[in-house]
Design an enzyme around this catalytic site. Structure first.
Site, PDB file in Angstrom:
ATOM      1  N   LYS A 154       0.849  -1.197   0.000  1.00  8.83           N
ATOM      2  CA  LYS A 154       0.000   0.000   0.000  1.00  8.83           C
ATOM      3  C   LYS A 154       0.886   1.249   0.000  1.00  8.83           C
ATOM      4  CE  LYS A 154      -3.911   1.864   2.716  1.00  8.83           C
ATOM      5  NZ  LYS A 154      -4.701   1.680   3.970  1.00  8.83           N
ATOM      6  N   SER A 158      -9.670   1.693   3.086  1.00  8.41           N
ATOM      7  CA  SER A 158      -8.823   2.422   2.180  1.00  8.41           C
ATOM      8  C   SER A 158      -7.813   1.571   1.417  1.00  8.41           C
ATOM      9  CB  SER A 158      -8.076   3.499   2.967  1.00  8.41           C
ATOM     10  OG  SER A 158      -7.179   2.909   3.880  1.00  8.41           O
ATOM     11  N   SER A 173      -9.778  -0.645   7.242  1.00  7.49           N
ATOM     12  CA  SER A 173      -9.186  -0.434   5.917  1.00  7.49           C
ATOM     13  C   SER A 173      -8.460  -1.627   5.313  1.00  7.49           C
ATOM     14  CB  SER A 173      -8.212   0.742   5.954  1.00  7.49           C
ATOM     15  OG  SER A 173      -8.918   1.961   5.896  1.00  7.49           O
TER      16      SER A 173
END
Lengths: 92, 484
Positions: free
Chosen positions: B78, B153, B177
């Protein structure tokens, strides 16, 4: 309306357009009203939790280690001299 | 054979036996990315040249008969974890040119085990969101239905794993997330106990809630990665001095007699019928494997979202004060220093980040601190105590991961509060600091994945992994792949 977008944006160092003020005002106040659900809770004898671990004052030996070289630390700066970050003039 | 479809342990077997080279596996991954990425849009940066250099290093280690535990395994990270020399943006315009001069602890640890960093994945800006629609660059698509969002996210990481654009990925989880996008993309997502994994080099959003974890194609791969990334780190004083077990050790043990709490507050009237049925069927499956379901109550559940948004925005407003156009990132012009700060932040941050900074600034401001921030911290205590009480009765807790399957892009993006409610089942776990995992447990009639969340005690990832593995091995959900 609880939040004055103009005032809070200034505290948060954000310039906001008229359009943004109109958009954010109702949104932020709507979210705040939702947060006020917490007022239903009786928290008279309840301590606050800032952190879930029972750690405090994490100490370590004072051992010198490697640091990021100054040149590397300055690489991402939008404006810098060979030693310093440079910002717009603040004293006339 | 389509090598890109493999998980970590399957790929490692082939690599270590030299049936496949690290380069061949990497070729297969990048070819897969070339084929599907223009539809999925999971990645912000693809550092191919460096990836092939890492593959060569892995080849040498394997040829020398000294493979490490991830030698040659292509992994996606990420884009809020710092990778030295490789752009790390947090999907924000304010960091769009940021090249970290240091490496995060998690990627250092993966690097020491020979992983290959194939790409940095998309997210909601600064990890604030549940759909990747708040990305400063573009929205990632759900591989199961390209009109829908992948969750967020960590939507880029979850979509990349689901679309077989990597072998596994790391994400971060502040309010769901990792688990929510894993659920919406039909993969396995683990948020460890707060303090289990170092946050050094993770760009901070809400420091008392943020935790790095894994997004994988199966439960065993999650355990493999957890063995590598966990542990106390001198660079993160909130990483816990707790021994790291072998997380893979208990996989395959039976779950007879294990008590599974079913919180009544998570199965409410009016909830999505397909989600409810899948979660209840999953509990029945666990019961058939010998577990004992126990109805429990987590009475403060309805306050979790409000508590979270008070605390997370407060912490965010403080953490994001550092983006001022001086030391790194984007800078806008201004007639003086203050003007430069205000313009930089106005032009650099997107709308959701601004909303949260302003909310947090308000809740921490003089005259409102006690009414909001302190009240939120007290509510957090009550939520944490709910779990402590429940765990006196049960070993793990099972709930749906998300109240709905993947929604359509644009469906919730104009109403921030509706978007916040998509985290309703995951947020309490962060507030309590305990571990939670989402595993595939079914599909809707539209063929969209549904996730089951299994929640554990502090530092007891072993048990939730064991339960997840037992469920996974007795079902076929995780074997389904999206049609891309």
């Amino acid at each position: 309306m609880k939040i004055s977008v103009e005032h809070i944006a200034k505290l948060a160092r954000l310039s906001v357009s008229e359009e943004e003020k109109e958009l954010f005002g109702p949104q932020l106040n709507g979210i705040l009203s939702y947060m006020e659900k917490l007022d239903e809770l009786n928290t008279k004898d309840v301590g606050p939790t800032s952190h879930v671990l029972s750690l405090s004052n994490v100490m370590r030996d004072d051992m010198p280690g490697n640091s990021i070289p100054r040149e590397d630390a300055l690489l991402n700066a939008p404006d810098h001299t060979d030693k310093f970050y440079r910002v717009p003039k603040i004293i006339e | 054979m389509d090598l890109y479809k493999l998980g970590i342990s399957e790929a490692k077997k082939l690599l270590d036996k030299k049936e496949v080279s690290a380069q061949e596996l990497l070729d297969s991954i990048y070819k897969r990315i070339d084929t599907v990425e223009d539809r999925v849009k999971a990645f912000i940066t693809l550092p191919k040249e460096k990836a092939y250099a890492m593959a060569e290093a892995s080849r040498q280690a394997i040829d020398a008969g000294k493979p490490s535990s991830l030698s040659g395994i292509p992994i996606a990270i990420k884009d809020n974890m710092c990778t030295k020399g490789i752009r790390t943006t947090c999907s924000s315009k304010i960091l769009s040119n940021f090249i970290p001069p240091y490496e995060s602890t998690v990627t250092s640890k993966l690097g020491a085990q020979g992983y290959i960093l194939i790409g940095k994945t998309n997210l909601d800006e600064f990890a604030m969101g549940s759909s990747t629609e708040n990305s400063g660059f573009f929205t990632t698509k759900n591989p199961w239905d390209l009109e829908r969002i992948p969750g967020g996210s960590s939507g880029g990481s979850a979509a990349a794993v689901a679309a077989d654009e990597c072998i596994a990925a790391l994400g971060s989880d502040t309010g769901g997330s990792i688990r929510q996008p894993a659920s919406l993309c039909g993969v396995v997502g683990l948020k460890p106990t707060y303090g289990r994994v170092s946050r050094f080099g993770l760009v901070a959003f809400a420091s008392s809630l943020d935790q790095i974890g894994t997004i994988t194609k199966n439960v065993k791969d999650s355990a493999i990665l957890m063995n590598i990334i966990s542990g106390k780190d001198p660079f993160d004083s909130t990483s816990a001095p707790v021994a790291v077990p072998d997380f893979a050790k208990n996989l395959g043990q039976d779950i007879k007699g294990l008590k599974i709490g079913i919180p009544k507050e998570y199965f409410i009237r009016g909830m999505d019928k397909e989600i409810e049925k899948s979660a209840r069927d999953a509990v029945k499956k666990l019961e058939s494997l010998g577990a004992i379901p126990v109805e429990i109550s987590l009475p403060h559940t309805e306050y979790a979202v409000a508590t979270y948004y008070v605390l997370a925005t407060s912490e965010a407003s403080s953490n994001l004060a550092r983006y001022d156009g001086v030391k790194y990132g984007f800078r806008a012009e201004g007639k003086d220093l203050m003007d430069m700060y205000m313009n930089t932040r106005a032009q650099g941050f997107g709308a959701e980040v601004k909303r949260r900074i302003m909310l947090g600034t308000f809740t921490l401001s003089s005259g409102y601190y006690d009414a909001y921030y302190k009240k939120g911290q007290q509510a957090r205590t009550l939520i944490k105590q709910d779990f402590e009480t429940a765990f006196n009765q049960v070993d793990v807790i099972a709930t749906p991961t998300s109240p709905t399957a993947a929604f359509k892009a644009g469906e919730k993006s104009s109403d921030p509060l509706q978007m916040y409610l998509s985290d309703i089942f995951t947020i309490s776990v962060n507030l309590a600091g305990i571990p939670g995992i989402s595993i595939p447990c079914g599909f809707t009639s539209n063929n969209l994945p549904i996730g089951l969340q299994i929640i554990g005690k502090h530092f007891d990832e072993e048990t939730i992994l064991k339960v997840s593995y037992a469920y996974e091995q007795s079902t076929e959900w995780h074997k389904r792949k999206p049609n891309l």
